[in-house]
Design an enzyme around this catalytic site. Sequence first.
Site, PDB file in Angstrom:
ATOM      1  N   HIS B 190     -18.952  -1.567 -26.613  1.00  0.00           N
ATOM      2  CA  HIS B 190     -20.156  -1.747 -25.814  1.00  0.00           C
ATOM      3  C   HIS B 190     -19.758  -1.505 -24.365  1.00  0.00           C
ATOM      4  O   HIS B 190     -18.898  -2.202 -23.822  1.00  0.00           O
ATOM      5  CB  HIS B 190     -20.723  -3.164 -25.979  1.00  0.00           C
ATOM      6  CG  HIS B 190     -21.988  -3.372 -25.209  1.00  0.00           C
ATOM      7  ND1 HIS B 190     -23.228  -3.308 -25.794  1.00  0.00           N
ATOM      8  CD2 HIS B 190     -22.208  -3.602 -23.887  1.00  0.00           C
ATOM      9  CE1 HIS B 190     -24.164  -3.504 -24.871  1.00  0.00           C
ATOM     10  NE2 HIS B 190     -23.570  -3.692 -23.714  1.00  0.00           N
ATOM     11  N   CYS B 191     -20.348  -0.493 -23.764  1.00  0.00           N
ATOM     12  CA  CYS B 191     -19.932  -0.108 -22.420  1.00  0.00           C
ATOM     13  C   CYS B 191     -20.893  -0.666 -21.370  1.00  0.00           C
ATOM     14  O   CYS B 191     -22.051  -0.255 -21.330  1.00  0.00           O
ATOM     15  CB  CYS B 191     -19.892   1.421 -22.315  1.00  0.00           C
ATOM     16  SG  CYS B 191     -19.246   2.015 -20.745  1.00  0.00           S
ATOM     17  N   PRO B 192     -20.457  -1.583 -20.532  1.00  0.00           N
ATOM     18  CA  PRO B 192     -21.367  -2.110 -19.512  1.00  0.00           C
ATOM     19  C   PRO B 192     -21.723  -1.079 -18.451  1.00  0.00           C
ATOM     20  O   PRO B 192     -22.783  -1.162 -17.842  1.00  0.00           O
ATOM     21  CB  PRO B 192     -20.594  -3.280 -18.904  1.00  0.00           C
ATOM     22  CG  PRO B 192     -19.172  -3.042 -19.251  1.00  0.00           C
ATOM     23  CD  PRO B 192     -19.144  -2.218 -20.487  1.00  0.00           C
ATOM     24  N   GLY B 195     -24.494   0.570 -19.969  1.00  0.00           N
ATOM     25  CA  GLY B 195     -25.521  -0.373 -20.400  1.00  0.00           C
ATOM     26  C   GLY B 195     -25.962  -0.190 -21.832  1.00  0.00           C
ATOM     27  O   GLY B 195     -27.125  -0.406 -22.170  1.00  0.00           O
TER      28      GLY B 195
END
Lengths: 177, 468
Positions: B190-192, B195
């Site tokens: 999950h890549c912040p 997003g």
Amino acid sequence: MLSGPRTATDRANLPYCHESFHNLQELRHSASLANKVFIQRDYSEGTVCKFHTKFPSELDSRIERTLFEDTVKTLNNFYAEAEKIGGQSYLEGCLACATAYLIFLCIETRYEKVLKKISRYIQEQNEKIYAPRGLLITDPVERGMRVVSTQTDSVCVCVCVCMCVCVCVISLTVCVY
Amino acid sequence: MKNCEYQQIDPRALSTPTATPTSTLPCAGKNPQRLRRKWEVFPGRNRFYCDGRIIVAQQSGVLPLTLGLILVTSGLFFVFDCPFLVAHLTVCIPVIAGVLFVFVVISLLRTSFTDPGILPRALPDEAADIEKQIDNSGSSTYRPPPRTKEILINNQVVKLKYCFTCKMFRPPRTSHCGLCDNCVERFDHHCPWVGNCVGKRNYRFFYTFIVSLSFLTSFIFGCVITHLTLRSQSGDGLIQALQDSPASVVELVVCFFSIWSILGLSGFHTYLVASNLTTNEDIKGSWSSKRRTEELGNPYSYNNIFTNCCVVLCGPMPPSLIDRRGFVPPEDTSQTVTSEMELPPFMSKNDTNMCTQGTKELLESVAHSSLLRSPCNPGTPKTAPASQESWLSTVSGAPTPSPGSPPSGCSGRQARRPIDNPCPQKAGRRAVLHASRPAFHLPSPPYSLTHNPLIFSDAPNVGFIPLA
């Protein structure tokens, strides 16, 4: 107790194949009461989409083994075609990359085209083979490509008893009024 | 005791904002005929825009920062550095930068707004079937069987784990993202910064984004250095050049700090692509031979770097399985039942004995309560008249709700058991109205009459039919 229509005329009025799509929709809606048999994915060759061809015992008396296995094998072949890695898929991928993937917004991918073929095939199989046997196959794409679900419903039993109850209720209502 | 745990209403689920908070409750006074799109009843923690065309994670993370940095840095470059460089060098510089910039922005937006390969949750009938299989294959002692399944992939044993939230055995390479509350196929991470999760469907966009961004930052960095060098040579030194072009300083700082991380990330993902691995597998060491005694290779790899790259980046593009813009069938309340049957999150993450037994009981009670509910009683499964049970013996015991079960719909996305319905009276009347229509649709084809066993069994309670 009422059973199925007795005369040829009445049977002709039963909407089997010629109103097949309409009835398949209704069969699908009524299938919430149905027994469901789920055919799971076969991951022996990796994450490619493939379903087990093993014949489920619940369908033993409902459909011939060969017909069922043929359907599943054909579905597997379709999915293999959709996920085939070859010249066409590479060309599609490279073209998409070169256009910053904007091309996916404009054209239909090969996978989507094959999925449409699969839907048409499943509908055709339901109309010709499964619906006459009181079965219904659900497109795996509706289940997240996890299972092929086959719905069996005791249409005859339900229909007979329902029609009995209907007739009784109607006649009672008529009497009261 | 186990039932008590599942009766708890999860305050997080209650307060979790839905995609459209006002549109999910059919008994909240909305027009019952309005067909809802599937994104409106989506159980995961995602947000949707443009009527379901765009999907993002619940928290946008630092996506605005990422976009802002890229836009500001590139903007400064085009405005302050490009005129000098065009005059002194070549016009190709802004053209190349422009192409790279367009690639970066488009691939970033595609990564952020594309469904990463979310798997729709199992509907109650499928979940019940899986439960049945687990019970059949497992031991019958008080300890429930483990919730894993071993399969062979390319002659290698792979364990599939059961996902309590999605009620299914996760396909290989699928992982459940805690932030988005979805199972994602070929889950990478999950890549912040974007997003969103990175998974099967948007990995190629993500890879294009980081590679083009590393080219862009390197290019801008190089061009700014060239600009300052040329300016200092033709002017009064470096300090004067820096004072003449302060924007270049900003670009230098941003690019300098970005380059290390972006180039490193691109290199890492190039390695992953070449070996057909995901970040998740690499971090966990799933196929690392150092952790295990036996030699375990990656069963998904084609053992050829070029083939692996082609497959990952140029392979066929699978479609989205969640069908965001499809319509929820009007009689189909399975979606809402699925969300009700969610275990509270603290339960769903634990592989405890209580979970397995409790889930099975929950599914069975849904089957009974939804099929046997009378409109006037709060749904308690035991109050069903005996005649209805005979229907169940001829019809499947699959825990699918009857068409007349709006109390399930009332609770919408709340994790609540169907028997805890708060408004049986109102729901009851709606159930009757809903049920009555097909009941008297007599000239219908036989298939539709399969609704009627449930409906007629409810009808006498209503007094709809004036029996003498």
